[in-house]
Structure formats: C-alpha cells, structure tokens
Design a protein around this motif. Structure first.
Motif, short mmCIF file in Angstrom:
data_model
loop_
_atom_site.label_atom_id
_atom_site.label_comp_id
_atom_site.label_asym_id
_atom_site.label_seq_id
_atom_site.Cartn_x
_atom_site.Cartn_y
_atom_site.Cartn_z
N UNK A 104 28.89 118.64 118.59
CA UNK A 104 29.28 117.26 118.32
C UNK A 104 29.54 116.54 119.63
N UNK A 105 29.02 115.34 119.74
CA UNK A 105 29.34 114.47 120.86
C UNK A 105 30.09 113.29 120.29
N UNK A 106 31.09 112.85 120.99
CA UNK A 106 31.83 111.70 120.48
C UNK A 106 32.29 110.83 121.64
N UNK A 107 32.57 109.61 121.31
CA UNK A 107 33.06 108.66 122.28
C UNK A 107 34.32 108.04 121.71
N UNK A 108 35.34 108.00 122.52
CA UNK A 108 36.57 107.30 122.13
C UNK A 108 36.82 106.24 123.18
N UNK A 109 37.04 105.04 122.75
CA UNK A 109 37.34 103.96 123.68
C UNK A 109 38.79 103.56 123.44
N UNK A 110 39.59 103.75 124.45
CA UNK A 110 41.01 103.45 124.34
C UNK A 110 41.35 102.46 125.43
N UNK A 111 41.93 101.37 125.05
CA UNK A 111 42.23 100.31 126.00
C UNK A 111 43.73 100.28 126.28
N UNK A 112 44.08 100.48 127.53
CA UNK A 112 45.47 100.39 127.95
C UNK A 112 45.61 99.21 128.89
N UNK A 113 46.19 98.10 128.43
CA UNK A 113 46.39 96.97 129.32
C UNK A 113 47.55 97.23 130.27
N UNK A 114 47.66 96.45 131.36
CA UNK A 114 48.82 96.58 132.23
C UNK A 114 50.09 96.37 131.40
N UNK A 115 51.14 97.08 131.73
CA UNK A 115 52.37 97.04 130.94
C UNK A 115 53.57 96.80 131.86
N UNK A 142 43.98 99.79 135.86
CA UNK A 142 45.18 100.26 135.17
C UNK A 142 45.22 101.77 135.27
N UNK A 143 46.19 102.28 136.01
CA UNK A 143 46.34 103.71 136.19
C UNK A 143 47.31 104.28 135.17
N UNK A 144 47.87 105.40 135.51
CA UNK A 144 48.85 106.03 134.64
C UNK A 144 48.47 107.45 134.25
N UNK A 145 47.17 107.77 134.32
CA UNK A 145 46.74 109.12 133.98
C UNK A 145 47.27 110.10 135.01
N UNK A 146 47.88 111.16 134.51
CA UNK A 146 48.36 112.24 135.36
C UNK A 146 47.89 113.56 134.77
#
Length: 186
Positions: A104-115, A142-146
């Motif tokens: 299975x291949x999938x795509x998820x689009x998640x939008x994180x605006x500046x907060x 927009x960062x935040x991923x760790x």
C-alpha cells in the motif's frame, strides 16, 4: 470572532495574540514539548552525488550511517531512493521493491500553520511510523518536527530549502534486521 477551522485560524493569525479556546488541549496543564537536548543535526544526503559516478561512495556511507544510526535523513532530487537505501544497507538490488510490490502506498497531507502558543496545542504525539519509509516535505518555514535519537535525546529537524525529510519506518527496520548477519554467524 468565532473560528471553526485551522484555515480560518491561519487567515486571522496576524490579529491573534493567543489560541482560541476550541483549539486548546482539554487538560489541566500544558503539554510537555520535548526540548532538544543535543546540538547534533539530522544527516543530509545529496542524491545527485549519490547517483553520480566517482563521488557516490562518500554519500553512500553517509546514507548507510543515516539509516543505521539515525533512522531519518534529509535528501535533495529523490528518485531511486529506495534502491540506494538497499545498496547502503547491503541488501540485494530490488529486494525491497519486490517485497513491497503489492504494498500500500498512501499520502497524508497535514497542514501545521505557525502558532503563537505551540506548547498549548497538540500536533502529532511521539510515535514511530509503521511504514517502509516516510517522506516529508516541510513547507512555509514552519518547523517543530523533532526526532528521538538512539541515546534518547530529542533533535530538531531543521528545514532545508528543496530538501525532503526521509524517515526509516518500522517495516524497513524489521527487514533490515532480518538481513543482517547474526552474531552467531561470525
């Protein structure tokens, strides 16, 4: 002003000084956002160097180290990536492709605006990806991923222009372990 979606929140962002109540965590205390505890940086692999004759060996070693020691890296022109990961992990050519043939291949689009108050809202909770690989595109600065390193420290993923972040998922980790020689084999 009543905001009902993240998109409306983004449009109103220049006028916001705090997060509207409906977007806040329903807990008594704010979330504990992991604090980066290392000055280490996520490895970066230049795919054009990896694919070019003569200079590919150094990039292949970087890719090997990134897959084995980090489980995450950023890559720049990303076609053929899985084949290079097979080579870096000393697997047979097209072995992963064959195993994933009907996968299975999938795509998820998640939008994180500046907060303005990121410690009060919830993004994704810490998790591992139950995939072969996950490829992320971080946009809009927009960062935040760790990521949590093998020694337990949290490292921020700094956004590089025109780069994709590639995470080694649980499936590839299990496959890689199955192809490594056993200590009893030596």
């Amino acid at each position: 002003m009543k905001l009902t979606s993240v998109q409306e929140l983004v449009k109103a962002a220049p006028r916001l000084s705090s997060i509207p109540l409906q977007f806040l965590q329903q807990t008594q205390t704010a979330l504990s956002v992991p604090t980066p505890s290392s000055s280490a940086e996520i490895p970066t692999v230049d795919y054009t160097l990896l694919a070019s004759p003569g200079s590919g060996e150094t990039e292949l070693q970087k890719l090997h180290s990134a897959c084995k020691n980090w489980g995450i890296f950023q890559v720049t022109l990303a076609s053929g990536l899985l084949g290079s990961m097979e080579e870096a992990l000393e697997m047979e050519a097209n072995e992963m492709a064959a195993k994933m043939d009907d996968g299975l291949q999938s795509v998820a689009i998640i939008y994180y605006p500046p907060c303005p108050q990121p410690e009060l809202v919830l993004g994704f909770t810490p998790h591992s990806d139950a995939t072969c690989i996950t490829i992320l595109s971080q946009v809009n600065g927009v960062g935040g991923l760790q990521v949590k390193t093998r020694d337990g420290s949290w490292v921020p993923v700094n956004i590089l222009p025109n780069a994709l972040v590639v995470l080694v998922g649980d499936i590839l980790e299990v496959c890689r372990l199955n192809f490594l020689p056993s200590p009893l084999d030596s």
